[in-house]
Design an enzyme around this catalytic site. Structure first.
Site, short mmCIF file in Angstrom:
data_model
loop_
_atom_site.label_atom_id
_atom_site.label_comp_id
_atom_site.label_asym_id
_atom_site.label_seq_id
_atom_site.Cartn_x
_atom_site.Cartn_y
_atom_site.Cartn_z
N ASP A 23 35.06 88.66 98.31
CA ASP A 23 33.96 88.94 99.25
C ASP A 23 32.54 88.75 98.69
O ASP A 23 31.64 89.55 99.01
CB ASP A 23 34.09 90.37 99.80
CG ASP A 23 35.37 90.59 100.58
OD1 ASP A 23 36.19 89.66 100.66
OD2 ASP A 23 35.58 91.70 101.10
N LYS A 128 39.86 87.74 105.58
CA LYS A 128 40.68 88.95 105.73
C LYS A 128 40.00 89.93 106.67
O LYS A 128 38.80 90.20 106.54
CB LYS A 128 40.95 89.58 104.36
CG LYS A 128 39.69 89.99 103.61
CD LYS A 128 40.07 90.51 102.23
CE LYS A 128 38.90 91.04 101.46
NZ LYS A 128 38.14 92.12 102.09
N LYS A 131 40.16 95.58 104.33
CA LYS A 131 39.57 95.70 103.00
C LYS A 131 40.46 95.02 101.97
O LYS A 131 39.97 94.39 101.03
CB LYS A 131 39.36 97.18 102.63
CG LYS A 131 38.49 97.95 103.63
CD LYS A 131 37.16 97.30 103.89
CE LYS A 131 36.30 98.14 104.83
NZ LYS A 131 35.15 97.37 105.35
N VAL A 156 33.15 92.07 94.97
CA VAL A 156 32.55 93.31 95.50
C VAL A 156 33.31 93.79 96.73
O VAL A 156 33.95 93.00 97.40
CB VAL A 156 31.07 93.06 95.88
CG1 VAL A 156 30.28 92.66 94.66
CG2 VAL A 156 30.90 92.03 96.98
N CYS A 161 36.80 96.84 98.68
CA CYS A 161 37.70 95.69 98.86
C CYS A 161 38.38 95.26 97.56
O CYS A 161 39.51 94.77 97.59
CB CYS A 161 36.94 94.54 99.50
SG CYS A 161 36.52 94.92 101.22
#
Ligand code: C5J
Length: 220
Positions: A23, A128, A131, A156, A161
């Site tokens: 992420d 996704k 998380k 991060v 996540c």
């Protein structure tokens, strides 16, 4: 390969290991994005970009498999549970128009991975809705199809996540390493606690190590 790690050395085979970058999207990292509108200090997250980029480049030079994830929902929000969207009283909700396009919606400018870590041809990008990187995604079949047994994590946020994805991976039988200086949280105490939890009780979730340990092995 074996590298110095906590709570004890981490062993892996490069061709059976994927580098998983969680992420690193503009809305979480860049000034003027969604993360900042929530009142977070994004400079904390920006600080890990150089170390993360150095590992990515070294991993690419060795021909290792790279997987990027994005927290991303479909434009019609069919994959966004109302409990996730409606919780609390934020100024902006998932799907609302934010400073970099619709918040956490696939294809929007803020949902793209930052330029310094942008995926290149041959790398896998997983969108996704949760998380964790395994929930409602094709990650497990991508890994199985390539005979992957170990995962090296960066990204991060550490306690949300990243940790969720590591726990999902651990339960699926992967050995997981988190690079300490290549992950960050908006809350430094949460990062510190997450690192402790992961490696406690004999690596109950996985290992942690500074990126220098991995770089030394990749470049040695
Ligand atoms: C991630 C979040 N990527 N903090 N998302 O950790 O909501």
């Amino acid at each position: 390969m074996q590298i110095i790690a906590n709570p004890f050395p981490f062993e892996f085979q490069l061709d059976r290991t994927a580098l998983v970058i969680i992420d690193m999207q503009r809305d979480f990292i860049e000034p003027g994005g969604f993360g900042e509108t929530l009142g977070n200090d994004v400079s904390l997250l920006q600080a890990i970009v150089p170390a993360t980029q150095a590992v990515l480049q070294a991993w690419r030079r060795r021909g290792g498999l790279v997987i990027h994830t994005r927290e991303a929902h479909r434009p019609d929000l069919a994959d966004c549970p109302p409990a996730k969207r409606n919780r609390g009283t934020p100024a902006l909700r998932i799907g609302d128009e934010g400073p970099m396009g619709r918040i956490l919606i696939a294809g929007e400018p803020g949902n793209q991975i930052i330029e310094a870590l942008a995926p290149i041809e041959g790398e896998i990008v997983i969108d996704k809705p949760g998380k964790g990187a395994f929930y409602a995604t094709g990650l497990q079949s991508e890994l199985r199809g390539r005979g992957i047994r170990s995962l090296v994590f960066m990204g991060v946020t550490t306690e949300v996540c990243v940790q969720t994805s590591m726990r999902e991976a651990n339960d699926r039988g992967y050995d997981c390493l988190l690079l300490e200086d290549c992950t960050e949280s908006y809350f430094p105490a949460f990062k510190a606690a997450a690192l402790e939890m992961i490696r406690a009780q004999g690596a109950i979730v996985g290992w942690t190590a500074p990126s220098a340990s991995l770089l030394a092995a990749l470049e040695g």
